[in-house]
Motif scaffolding. Structure first.
Motif, PDB file in Angstrom:
ATOM      1  N   ARG A  42      44.817  41.988  51.360  1.00 23.29           N
ATOM      2  CA  ARG A  42      44.902  40.523  51.157  1.00 23.29           C
ATOM      3  C   ARG A  42      43.712  39.878  49.971  1.00 23.29           C
ATOM      4  O   ARG A  42      43.905  39.178  49.363  1.00 23.29           O
ATOM      5  CB  ARG A  42      44.531  39.629  52.558  1.00 23.29           C
ATOM      6  CG  ARG A  42      45.769  39.914  53.454  1.00 23.29           C
ATOM      7  CD  ARG A  42      45.587  39.241  54.782  1.00 23.29           C
ATOM      8  NE  ARG A  42      44.263  39.899  55.300  1.00 23.29           N
ATOM      9  CZ  ARG A  42      43.787  39.224  56.414  1.00 23.29           C
ATOM     10  NH1 ARG A  42      44.481  38.245  56.971  1.00 23.29           N
ATOM     11  NH2 ARG A  42      42.839  39.887  57.115  1.00 23.29           N
ATOM     12  N   THR A  43      42.701  40.666  50.213  1.00 21.59           N
ATOM     13  CA  THR A  43      41.453  40.260  49.494  1.00 21.59           C
ATOM     14  C   THR A  43      41.531  40.430  48.053  1.00 21.59           C
ATOM     15  O   THR A  43      41.519  39.705  46.906  1.00 21.59           O
ATOM     16  CB  THR A  43      40.197  40.770  49.728  1.00 21.59           C
ATOM     17  OG1 THR A  43      40.052  40.587  51.147  1.00 21.59           O
ATOM     18  CG2 THR A  43      39.146  40.216  49.130  1.00 21.59           C
ATOM     19  N   PHE A  44      42.174  41.637  47.458  1.00 19.63           N
ATOM     20  CA  PHE A  44      42.278  42.096  46.159  1.00 19.63           C
ATOM     21  C   PHE A  44      43.210  41.063  45.391  1.00 19.63           C
ATOM     22  O   PHE A  44      42.767  40.560  44.282  1.00 19.63           O
ATOM     23  CB  PHE A  44      43.004  43.439  46.190  1.00 19.63           C
ATOM     24  CG  PHE A  44      41.997  44.641  45.936  1.00 19.63           C
ATOM     25  CD1 PHE A  44      41.260  44.758  44.753  1.00 19.63           C
ATOM     26  CD2 PHE A  44      41.438  45.168  47.095  1.00 19.63           C
ATOM     27  CE1 PHE A  44      40.205  45.642  44.794  1.00 19.63           C
ATOM     28  CE2 PHE A  44      40.379  46.052  47.127  1.00 19.63           C
ATOM     29  CZ  PHE A  44      39.688  46.308  45.955  1.00 19.63           C
ATOM     30  N   PRO A  45      44.379  40.381  45.838  1.00 20.06           N
ATOM     31  CA  PRO A  45      45.362  39.504  45.250  1.00 20.06           C
ATOM     32  C   PRO A  45      44.518  38.138  44.907  1.00 20.06           C
ATOM     33  O   PRO A  45      44.488  37.682  43.874  1.00 20.06           O
ATOM     34  CB  PRO A  45      46.553  39.346  46.059  1.00 20.06           C
ATOM     35  CG  PRO A  45      46.587  40.571  46.989  1.00 20.06           C
ATOM     36  CD  PRO A  45      45.004  41.162  47.229  1.00 20.06           C
ATOM     37  N   LEU A  46      43.716  37.918  45.882  1.00 18.83           N
ATOM     38  CA  LEU A  46      42.869  36.622  45.920  1.00 18.83           C
ATOM     39  C   LEU A  46      41.800  36.672  44.881  1.00 18.83           C
ATOM     40  O   LEU A  46      41.736  35.661  44.050  1.00 18.83           O
ATOM     41  CB  LEU A  46      42.531  36.210  47.252  1.00 18.83           C
ATOM     42  CG  LEU A  46      43.334  35.735  48.432  1.00 18.83           C
ATOM     43  CD1 LEU A  46      42.755  35.706  49.751  1.00 18.83           C
ATOM     44  CD2 LEU A  46      43.935  34.740  48.177  1.00 18.83           C
ATOM     45  N   VAL A  47      41.460  37.837  44.565  1.00 18.88           N
ATOM     46  CA  VAL A  47      40.212  38.224  43.610  1.00 18.88           C
ATOM     47  C   VAL A  47      41.036  38.105  42.311  1.00 18.88           C
ATOM     48  O   VAL A  47      40.200  37.343  41.495  1.00 18.88           O
ATOM     49  CB  VAL A  47      39.384  39.406  44.063  1.00 18.88           C
ATOM     50  CG1 VAL A  47      38.479  39.876  42.918  1.00 18.88           C
ATOM     51  CG2 VAL A  47      38.940  39.398  45.191  1.00 18.88           C
ATOM     52  N   ALA A  48      41.851  38.629  42.237  1.00 18.40           N
ATOM     53  CA  ALA A  48      42.783  38.494  40.901  1.00 18.40           C
ATOM     54  C   ALA A  48      43.180  36.974  40.462  1.00 18.40           C
ATOM     55  O   ALA A  48      43.015  36.537  39.481  1.00 18.40           O
ATOM     56  CB  ALA A  48      43.936  39.367  40.941  1.00 18.40           C
ATOM     57  N   LEU A  49      43.689  36.402  41.688  1.00 17.40           N
ATOM     58  CA  LEU A  49      44.078  34.833  41.516  1.00 17.40           C
ATOM     59  C   LEU A  49      42.668  33.842  41.096  1.00 17.40           C
ATOM     60  O   LEU A  49      43.009  33.230  40.183  1.00 17.40           O
ATOM     61  CB  LEU A  49      44.406  34.413  42.659  1.00 17.40           C
ATOM     62  CG  LEU A  49      45.217  33.031  42.659  1.00 17.40           C
ATOM     63  CD1 LEU A  49      46.209  32.786  41.658  1.00 17.40           C
ATOM     64  CD2 LEU A  49      45.662  32.471  43.975  1.00 17.40           C
ATOM     65  N   LEU A  50      41.854  34.221  41.601  1.00 17.53           N
ATOM     66  CA  LEU A  50      40.425  33.444  41.461  1.00 17.53           C
ATOM     67  C   LEU A  50      40.028  33.809  39.710  1.00 17.53           C
ATOM     68  O   LEU A  50      39.829  32.885  39.222  1.00 17.53           O
ATOM     69  CB  LEU A  50      39.496  34.108  42.232  1.00 17.53           C
ATOM     70  CG  LEU A  50      38.102  33.672  41.923  1.00 17.53           C
ATOM     71  CD1 LEU A  50      38.025  31.933  41.998  1.00 17.53           C
ATOM     72  CD2 LEU A  50      36.786  34.251  42.794  1.00 17.53           C
ATOM     73  N   GLY A  51      40.211  35.008  39.292  1.00 12.02           N
ATOM     74  CA  GLY A  51      39.958  35.342  38.066  1.00 12.02           C
ATOM     75  C   GLY A  51      40.948  34.600  37.155  1.00 12.02           C
ATOM     76  O   GLY A  51      40.607  34.084  36.080  1.00 12.02           O
ATOM     77  N   GLY A  52      42.113  34.710  37.377  1.00 12.39           N
ATOM     78  CA  GLY A  52      43.189  33.993  36.560  1.00 12.39           C
ATOM     79  C   GLY A  52      42.893  32.479  36.723  1.00 12.39           C
ATOM     80  O   GLY A  52      43.180  31.880  35.395  1.00 12.39           O
ATOM     81  N   LEU A  53      42.711  32.045  37.639  1.00  9.96           N
ATOM     82  CA  LEU A  53      42.582  30.432  37.821  1.00  9.96           C
ATOM     83  C   LEU A  53      41.223  29.867  36.887  1.00  9.96           C
ATOM     84  O   LEU A  53      41.654  28.994  36.202  1.00  9.96           O
ATOM     85  CB  LEU A  53      42.565  29.989  39.182  1.00  9.96           C
ATOM     86  CG  LEU A  53      43.675  29.915  40.004  1.00  9.96           C
ATOM     87  CD1 LEU A  53      43.385  29.756  41.361  1.00  9.96           C
ATOM     88  CD2 LEU A  53      44.863  29.118  39.357  1.00  9.96           C
ATOM     89  N   LEU A  54      40.279  30.641  36.909  1.00  9.76           N
ATOM     90  CA  LEU A  54      39.050  30.349  36.497  1.00  9.76           C
ATOM     91  C   LEU A  54      39.294  30.422  34.966  1.00  9.76           C
ATOM     92  O   LEU A  54      38.797  29.425  34.158  1.00  9.76           O
ATOM     93  CB  LEU A  54      38.008  31.117  36.896  1.00  9.76           C
ATOM     94  CG  LEU A  54      37.357  30.820  38.373  1.00  9.76           C
ATOM     95  CD1 LEU A  54      36.208  31.783  38.509  1.00  9.76           C
ATOM     96  CD2 LEU A  54      36.927  29.047  38.406  1.00  9.76           C
ATOM     97  N   ASN A  55      39.925  31.445  34.339  1.00  9.60           N
ATOM     98  CA  ASN A  55      40.060  31.741  33.075  1.00  9.60           C
ATOM     99  C   ASN A  55      41.015  30.743  32.455  1.00  9.60           C
ATOM    100  O   ASN A  55      41.095  30.436  31.338  1.00  9.60           O
ATOM    101  CB  ASN A  55      40.306  33.159  32.456  1.00  9.60           C
ATOM    102  CG  ASN A  55      40.256  33.515  31.083  1.00  9.60           C
ATOM    103  OD1 ASN A  55      39.163  32.866  30.359  1.00  9.60           O
ATOM    104  ND2 ASN A  55      41.370  34.212  30.669  1.00  9.60           N
ATOM    105  N   GLY A  56      42.053  30.562  33.235  1.00 12.05           N
ATOM    106  CA  GLY A  56      43.039  29.720  32.590  1.00 12.05           C
ATOM    107  C   GLY A  56      42.715  28.131  32.907  1.00 12.05           C
ATOM    108  O   GLY A  56      43.235  27.368  31.863  1.00 12.05           O
ATOM    109  N   PHE A  57      41.952  27.738  33.790  1.00  7.26           N
ATOM    110  CA  PHE A  57      41.907  26.286  33.945  1.00  7.26           C
ATOM    111  C   PHE A  57      40.288  25.888  33.742  1.00  7.26           C
ATOM    112  O   PHE A  57      39.891  24.654  33.318  1.00  7.26           O
ATOM    113  CB  PHE A  57      42.261  25.700  35.003  1.00  7.26           C
ATOM    114  CG  PHE A  57      43.629  25.881  35.212  1.00  7.26           C
ATOM    115  CD1 PHE A  57      44.703  25.045  34.833  1.00  7.26           C
ATOM    116  CD2 PHE A  57      44.292  26.984  35.721  1.00  7.26           C
ATOM    117  CE1 PHE A  57      45.977  25.081  34.946  1.00  7.26           C
ATOM    118  CE2 PHE A  57      45.739  27.255  35.919  1.00  7.26           C
ATOM    119  CZ  PHE A  57      46.672  26.177  35.594  1.00  7.26           C
ATOM    120  N   PHE A  58      39.455  26.663  34.045  1.00 11.38           N
ATOM    121  CA  PHE A  58      37.940  26.486  34.024  1.00 11.38           C
ATOM    122  C   PHE A  58      37.029  27.587  33.395  1.00 11.38           C
ATOM    123  O   PHE A  58      36.320  28.305  34.082  1.00 11.38           O
ATOM    124  CB  PHE A  58      37.438  26.114  35.469  1.00 11.38           C
ATOM    125  CG  PHE A  58      38.193  25.271  36.285  1.00 11.38           C
ATOM    126  CD1 PHE A  58      38.195  23.913  36.042  1.00 11.38           C
ATOM    127  CD2 PHE A  58      39.179  25.568  37.230  1.00 11.38           C
ATOM    128  CE1 PHE A  58      38.841  22.917  36.692  1.00 11.38           C
ATOM    129  CE2 PHE A  58      39.931  24.927  38.030  1.00 11.38           C
ATOM    130  CZ  PHE A  58      39.949  23.338  37.818  1.00 11.38           C
TER     131      PHE A  58
END
Length: 415
Positions: A42-58
């Protein structure tokens, strides 16, 4: 509206890729029992999502996000060491990599592709833990020295030799020749490791096939040199050299298919016949081997002398090929095919296919020319086996390759 929908679809796709990469690595960590205090399926997908959201929007917050994650990972790792007395840091490092992969996935199209490739590679490395530990434990000091020697010598010489054609060397490019020398050494080392950890029979045969797909000539030189030093494995090495030569044929067919699909069937008939006959005869040679020979220990995998011999042979053949083509001219298709095939079957196959596709030469002429080039290159392997590997190896390999070549020419002429 359509543009907005397309942009939204692109963002969703890239975030999905980030999630997928994180989930893949997370599942591997969970399955292996290495999830530890904080990071699992569960944690690894959330970590990847965090990196994707930050780089994509912030994107300006990306360094902050990474630093915050590093702190969390550091605290979790400290707790793992304190409570489980386990200093393994693989999962912690994997978590940081997953964040980076997630950011890459939303960065660009190339980043998305690279994130997938690196995610699969990372998962493979993590899953290969038992094999890699066994591999490391099985290497002794001498083998480690040989591997380090290869890794140090190869790039050092590559950087030192000039990357241009030199008149003093009859127009040869020293760096290109050295690349072939490195390839021979790499194949020799690879064959040794495959044999050591897969067993002699599977390792040598596999190294013949895989090496043949890259360079059947280099593979023949490498395995012939080892066959001379390990005479009791002669039949096995003859089998591997024969397979390396057979591996060249499908590669040629792929090249013809790409350059001139219209002549593929004409070329496929004789080359296909060579592949079938050669493979069958290779297994005939294998059946006659000494089965007890596979118990013999392998010798030093790094043989710079054999590699240098190949470099000299390759350079001489390259010069002879070039001068022969100049002497015969473009009208001497068959003579040029034979001479060019001595050094490289790919070049003549592509050239004749292109000429046939453009109508500059008849299809029949191109077909027979391609087969002559392939046969010429195949006979070079027979010569290498006889000279480098010795008379006995030459007999075994010659039985396969000479017969295969005769079948190819006969079928091409008839067709």
């Amino acid at each position: 509206m359509d543009v907005l929908d397309a942009v939204t679809a692109s963002v969703v796709f890239r975030l999905s890729v980030a999630l997928g990469v994180g989930a893949l690595i997370g599942l591997e960590r969970e399955r292996s029992g290495s999830a530890g205090f904080f990071a699992g399926s569960r944690t690894f997908p959330l970590v990847a999502l965090l990196g994707g959201l930050l780089n994509g929007f912030f994107p300006e917050l990306l360094p902050v996000g990474f630093a915050a994650l590093a702190v969390i990972v550091g605290v979790a790792y400290a707790g793992k060491v304190a409570f489980e007395d386990d200093i393994g840091s693989t999962t912690a490092v994997a978590a940081l990599l997953v964040f980076v992969y997630g950011a890459m996935a939303t960065g660009s199209e190339n980043g998305t592709v690279l994130a997938v490739v690196l995610g699969i590679f990372t998962t493979s490395v993590l899953a290969a833990k038992p094999w890699m530990h066994s591999f490391a434990e099985g290497i002794d000091d001498r083998e480690l020295t040989d591997i380090l020697k290869f890794l140090l010598v190869a790039p050092a010489v590559f950087l030192l030799v000039p990357n241009r054609e030199l008149d003093a060397l009859y127009g040869l490019n020293p760096r290109f020749v050295w690349l072939m020398v490195v390839l021979v050494s790499g194949i020799s080392l690879g064959a040794y490791l495959l044999r050591k950890y897969l067993g002699a029979e599977r390792g040598i045969a596999l190294s013949g096939v895989l090496g043949g797909m890259a360079s059947s000539t280099a593979t023949s030189v490498s395995l012939s040199g080892r066959a001379r030093r390990e005479e009791s494995l002669m039949g096995l090495y003859a089998f591997a050299i024969s397979l390396a030569s057979m591996a060249m044929f499908p590669r040629v067919l792929i090249e013809v298919a790409v350059v001139s699909p219209s002549i593929l069937i004409d070329v496929a008939v004789p080359v296909g016949a060579m592949t079938v006959v050669g493979t069958v005869l290779a297994f005939v040679v294998l059946r006659g081997r000494d089965k007890e020979a596979i118990q013999i220990q392998a010798s030093n995998p790094f043989r710079i002398r054999t590699a240098v011999v190949f470099g000299v042979i390759f350079a001489v053949v390259l010069v002879v090929s070039r001068e022969g083509a100049r002497a015969f001219g473009e009208s001497g298709v068959y003579a040029t095919a034979f001479v060019s095939g001595l050094a490289d079957a790919d070049a003549i196959a592509i050239s004749l296919s292109r000429l046939a596709e453009s109508g500059e030469i008849p299809v029949g002429t191109a077909t027979l020319g391609v087969v002559i080039g392939v046969v010429s290159n195949t006979l070079v392997k027979f010569g290498i086996a006889a000279v480098v590997g010795g008379r006995e190896l030459g007999k075994k390999v010659g039985f396969v390759l000479v017969t295969t070549s005769a079948v190819g020419i006969a079928v091409a002429v008839v067709v």
